[in-house]
Design a protein around this motif. Structure first.
Motif, PDB file in Angstrom:
ATOM      1  N   PHE A  39       0.823  -1.206   0.000  1.00  0.00           N
ATOM      2  CA  PHE A  39       0.000   0.000   0.000  1.00  0.00           C
ATOM      3  C   PHE A  39       0.854   1.252   0.000  1.00  0.00           C
ATOM      4  O   PHE A  39       0.534   2.236  -0.653  1.00  0.00           O
ATOM      5  N   ASN A  40       1.906   1.240   0.795  1.00  0.00           N
ATOM      6  CA  ASN A  40       2.809   2.382   0.834  1.00  0.00           C
ATOM      7  C   ASN A  40       4.211   1.855   1.097  1.00  0.00           C
ATOM      8  O   ASN A  40       4.430   0.641   1.190  1.00  0.00           O
ATOM      9  N   LYS A  41       5.156   2.762   1.232  1.00  0.00           N
ATOM     10  CA  LYS A  41       6.547   2.340   1.333  1.00  0.00           C
ATOM     11  C   LYS A  41       6.791   1.540   2.608  1.00  0.00           C
ATOM     12  O   LYS A  41       7.478   0.520   2.596  1.00  0.00           O
ATOM     13  N   LYS A  42       6.214   2.000   3.710  1.00  0.00           N
ATOM     14  CA  LYS A  42       6.425   1.305   4.971  1.00  0.00           C
ATOM     15  C   LYS A  42       5.848  -0.098   4.913  1.00  0.00           C
ATOM     16  O   LYS A  42       6.455  -1.064   5.381  1.00  0.00           O
ATOM     17  N   ASP A  43       4.657  -0.221   4.332  1.00  0.00           N
ATOM     18  CA  ASP A  43       4.008  -1.517   4.235  1.00  0.00           C
ATOM     19  C   ASP A  43       4.881  -2.510   3.481  1.00  0.00           C
ATOM     20  O   ASP A  43       5.095  -3.644   3.928  1.00  0.00           O
ATOM     21  N   LEU A  44       5.435  -2.081   2.349  1.00  0.00           N
ATOM     22  CA  LEU A  44       6.216  -3.013   1.535  1.00  0.00           C
ATOM     23  C   LEU A  44       7.570  -3.299   2.163  1.00  0.00           C
ATOM     24  O   LEU A  44       8.024  -4.446   2.170  1.00  0.00           O
ATOM     25  N   THR A  45       8.235  -2.266   2.685  1.00  0.00           N
ATOM     26  CA  THR A  45       9.557  -2.516   3.265  1.00  0.00           C
ATOM     27  C   THR A  45       9.447  -3.394   4.499  1.00  0.00           C
ATOM     28  O   THR A  45      10.330  -4.217   4.756  1.00  0.00           O
ATOM     29  N   ASP A  46       8.372  -3.244   5.272  1.00  0.00           N
ATOM     30  CA  ASP A  46       8.176  -4.148   6.409  1.00  0.00           C
ATOM     31  C   ASP A  46       8.023  -5.588   5.940  1.00  0.00           C
ATOM     32  O   ASP A  46       8.604  -6.510   6.523  1.00  0.00           O
ATOM     33  N   ASP A  47       7.237  -5.773   4.871  1.00  0.00           N
ATOM     34  CA  ASP A  47       7.057  -7.124   4.340  1.00  0.00           C
ATOM     35  C   ASP A  47       8.382  -7.727   3.900  1.00  0.00           C
ATOM     36  O   ASP A  47       8.728  -8.860   4.257  1.00  0.00           O
ATOM     37  N   ILE A  48       9.142  -6.959   3.120  1.00  0.00           N
ATOM     38  CA  ILE A  48      10.387  -7.504   2.559  1.00  0.00           C
ATOM     39  C   ILE A  48      11.401  -7.745   3.667  1.00  0.00           C
ATOM     40  O   ILE A  48      12.112  -8.761   3.674  1.00  0.00           O
ATOM     41  N   ASN A  49      11.480  -6.832   4.631  1.00  0.00           N
ATOM     42  CA  ASN A  49      12.442  -7.020   5.717  1.00  0.00           C
ATOM     43  C   ASN A  49      12.100  -8.248   6.552  1.00  0.00           C
ATOM     44  O   ASN A  49      12.990  -8.964   7.016  1.00  0.00           O
ATOM     45  N   LEU A  50      10.801  -8.508   6.729  1.00  0.00           N
ATOM     46  CA  LEU A  50      10.415  -9.694   7.485  1.00  0.00           C
ATOM     47  C   LEU A  50      10.802 -10.965   6.736  1.00  0.00           C
ATOM     48  O   LEU A  50      11.326 -11.917   7.329  1.00  0.00           O
ATOM     49  N   VAL A  51      10.559 -10.991   5.425  1.00  0.00           N
ATOM     50  CA  VAL A  51      10.940 -12.171   4.644  1.00  0.00           C
ATOM     51  C   VAL A  51      12.446 -12.369   4.690  1.00  0.00           C
ATOM     52  O   VAL A  51      12.946 -13.491   4.838  1.00  0.00           O
TER      53      VAL A  51
END
Lengths: 85, 436
Positions: free
Chosen positions: B369-381
């Motif tokens: 949805f936004n930058k924080k949403d995606l970076t959180d997802d990728i960092n978790l993976v």
């Protein structure tokens, strides 16, 4: 079909629609640069040719009448000297 | 003789003839004036006056509490029920006069919210407001008349939305309302198409977000998508369609066939099977509910495009080996706003599903949805499966994200656009050797 009206031309004023103007915006800088380059080269060629043709120093060494009598005497002596040799 | 042929003379004669009938004279002069002004306006290239039906930020603005649409009034009530005032923590009781959306507890709280006014968040909230009203205004939507396949001599430019619409001969999107309506629908197919296309706007590192591993995966997919361009190489006979797996499918599974057809038009030599996988991927409009089905539901759009709906989690089919064998040349995975890192969906994504995804060794692209949403997802993976995955695409703003602004009803100040950011990863294809 060639004769179909374009969707990006206002059917009332035949101007470009805002969508077409936005679509052309990324190419504006490049096109202006190209235009400047093209006009610059062409203008430079014309300017150089114009400037070169108007120098006109080719016949500066040819004497123009009427000539000074003293100079005439000097030229005559020079001619006689060449004739004898 | 000259005077007789002058225009002024003709006008005098004309008015002389109509002297006895004032009504006719008024009508004639009115028509003449309007026609003359129209001609002058046309000759000068001026724009005609706008129609009252045209959407503008002025005629599309209504406070959501007094909206002419029932949906938006209910939504305003929902915001008041679920959300809390960011200043006082109390319930929402005040509608922001600048944006028309309930945001604060009272006017005093609204005035005290400095961050809200400094960041001009109300401007985006106003856009949310006017876009929602435009969709429900009942105006004609000629922009939804999508173009069909076009010839090979007309290349498609994927630099941005405007150039894509122009080179594909879409309807002219003159206003932001038309852009918002169309880009929300087309964001899903064109996000996929812009990644797989040979003229993708995303270039290789360091100029763009694609990594070397990403180039390998995309090159394999493009090898399949452009068979004629690989004519010099001995190619095996194509035995099946390219499969696009969309996991956690919700809104994208409800798009009609002619919208997904826009993806197939970008690759005219290729046929596609789009697999929608997830508990909410099959929505029956007549029953108004999500349907569970133990067998895959197949919907055939035409000979080049087919939808397959599987209403269970991906790991169930992976363990049952329904999709085996996976082929990185012909299979690709997409998860649109999956929320790997969000608390409500962390468990269902980061357990068996992510393990199964990485086992496929195919490219996986995810949006946020936004930058924080995606970076959180990728960092978790990365933190959980960092040694078993390669990054194909660094998180970057999606060129073909939706331009329609959306609102989170639980937090009205959290605005987003669908598919705003995009990234890619893949399970490692080369097994790492443990050090002795």
């Amino acid at each position: 079909m060639v004769l179909n009206p374009s969707k990006y031309q206002d059917t009332r004023t035949w101007k470009m629609t805002p969508a077409m103007i936005r679509a052309r915006k990324p190419f504006f800088k490049g096109n202006m640069l190209g235009l400047t380059l093209l006009l610059g080269v062409t203008g430079s060629v014309y300017y150089y040719t114009y400037h070169f043709l108007h120098k006109d120093n080719d016949f500066a060494d040819v004497p123009i009448p009427p000539i000074d009598p003293q100079e005439l005497e000097a030229l005559k002596k020079e001619y006689e000297a060449k004739k004898k040799a | 003789m000259t005077v007789l042929y002058a225009p002024s003379g003709a006008t005098q004669l004309y008015f002389h003839l109509l002297r006895k009938s004032p009504h006719n004279r008024l009508v004639v002069s009115h028509q003449t004036r309007r026609h003359l002004m129209g001609f002058v306006r046309n000759a000068l290239g001026l724009d005609p006056p706008p129609s009252p039906e045209d959407p503008t930020p002025e005629n599309r603005f209504h406070p959501w509490d007094q909206s002419p649409s029932v949906d938006l009034r209910e939504r305003a009530a929902k915001i008041r029920t679920l959300a809390h005032c960011p200043v006082t923590g109390k319930d929402i009781n005040y509608t922001c006069p600048l944006s028309g959306i309930p945001t604060h507890h009272s006017r005093e709280a609204w005035e005290m919210d400095k961050a809200y006014h400094d960041s001009k968040k109300y401007e985006i909230l106003k856009k949310v407001n006017i876009y929602e009203h435009d969709l429900r205004s009942g105006r004609p939507f000629p922009e939804f008349d999508f173009p069909q396949q076009q010839g090979y001599d007309k290349a498609v430019n994927l630099t941005n939305w405007d150039l894509f619409f122009y080179t594909r001969s879409f309807y002219s999107m003159d206003t932001e309302f038309q852009l918002a309506a169309v880009t929300k629908m087309l964001s899903y197919p064109i996000t996929i198409g812009s990644l797989l296309h040979k003229f993708s706007p995303y270039s290789l590192n360091p100029k763009g977000p694609i990594t070397l591993e990403g180039l390998k995966s995309l090159a394999a997919l493009r090898y399949t998508l452009y068979p004629l361009e690989n004519r010099s190489l001995p190619t095996t006979t194509k035995n099946r369609a390219m499969r696009i797996f969309i996991l956690g499918a919700r809104a994208e599974a409800q798009l009609p066939g002619h919208v997904w057809k826009q993806l197939q038009f970008l690759f005219p030599e290729q046929s596609f099977e789009i697999h929608f996988i997830g508990p909410e991927c099959l929505y029956k409009r007549d029953k108004q509910e999500y349907v569970k089905s133990t067998t895959p539901v197949v919907q055939r759009v035409d000979e080049t495009l087919k939808f397959i709906y599987r209403t269970n989690f991906f790991e169930v089919f992976h363990e049952a080996q329904d999709f085996f064998p996976y082929d990185p040349y012909m299979d690709v995975f997409f998860t649109f706003h999956p929320g790997y890192a969000s608390p409500e969906s962390h468990g269902s994504w980061m357990g068996e599903t992510m393990k199964a995804l990485l086992e496929t060794k195919c490219a996986i692209f995810t949006t946020g949805f936004n930058k924080k949403d995606l970076t959180d997802d990728i960092n978790l993976v990365k933190s959980k499966y960092g040694k078993e995955m390669d990054v194909l695409m660094e998180p970057v703003r999606n060129v073909f994200g939706s331009t329609k602004w959306e609102l989170n009803d639980m937090n009205p100040q959290e605005v987003y656009q669908f598919n705003m950011y995009i990234a890619g990863f893949r399970g490692k294809r080369y097994h790492t050797i443990k050090r002795q």
